[in-house]
Design a protein around this motif. Structure first.
Motif, PDB file in Angstrom:
ATOM      1  N   CYS A   8       0.841  -1.192   0.000  1.00 12.07           N
ATOM      2  CA  CYS A   8       0.000   0.000   0.000  1.00 12.07           C
ATOM      3  C   CYS A   8       0.882   1.249   0.000  1.00 12.07           C
ATOM      4  N   PRO A  34      -4.255  -1.912  -8.075  1.00 13.21           N
ATOM      5  CA  PRO A  34      -4.546  -0.994  -6.963  1.00 13.21           C
ATOM      6  C   PRO A  34      -3.265  -0.627  -6.231  1.00 13.21           C
ATOM      7  N   ARG A  36      -3.528   1.038  -3.118  1.00 10.26           N
ATOM      8  CA  ARG A  36      -3.864   1.148  -1.707  1.00 10.26           C
ATOM      9  C   ARG A  36      -4.596  -0.104  -1.242  1.00 10.26           C
ATOM     10  N   ARG A  41      -8.174   2.529   1.047  1.00  7.52           N
ATOM     11  CA  ARG A  41      -9.136   2.951   0.016  1.00  7.52           C
ATOM     12  C   ARG A  41     -10.422   3.423   0.678  1.00  7.52           C
ATOM     13  N   LYS A  42     -10.877   2.667   1.679  1.00 10.10           N
ATOM     14  CA  LYS A  42     -12.102   3.033   2.394  1.00 10.10           C
ATOM     15  C   LYS A  42     -11.927   4.364   3.118  1.00 10.10           C
ATOM     16  N   ARG A  44      -9.789   6.777   2.442  1.00 12.51           N
ATOM     17  CA  ARG A  44      -9.655   7.856   1.462  1.00 12.51           C
ATOM     18  C   ARG A  44     -11.016   8.236   0.881  1.00 12.51           C
ATOM     19  N   LYS A  45     -11.840   7.235   0.593  1.00  9.01           N
ATOM     20  CA  LYS A  45     -13.175   7.495   0.064  1.00  9.01           C
ATOM     21  C   LYS A  45     -14.018   8.251   1.081  1.00  9.01           C
TER      22      LYS A  45
END
Length: 56
Positions: A8, A34, A36, A41-42, A44-45
């Motif tokens: 990551c 990907p 991350r 990812r979660k 960042r979203k």
């Protein structure tokens, strides 16, 4: 295809890019793997969604 272990770019932890995920990426036409892990990812979203204030 075989599972791949990636690192990551946010937290530096290793995560597995499974054979199934690779097939999904290929089906969708994504060229890049990907960068991350799922947790980053979660996060960042979530951060991006919180920064999208409503305008009136």
């Amino acid at each position: 295809m075989a599972d791949k272990t990636l690192v990551c770019k946010d937290c530096g932890n290793e995560f597995v890019f499974t054979e199934g995920e690779q097939a999904f990426y290929k089906e969708k036409g994504f060229d890049n793997e990907p960068q991350r892990c799922a947790e980053c990812r979660k996060a960042r979203k979530q951060k991006n969604n919180n920064n999208r204030g409503f305008r009136r």
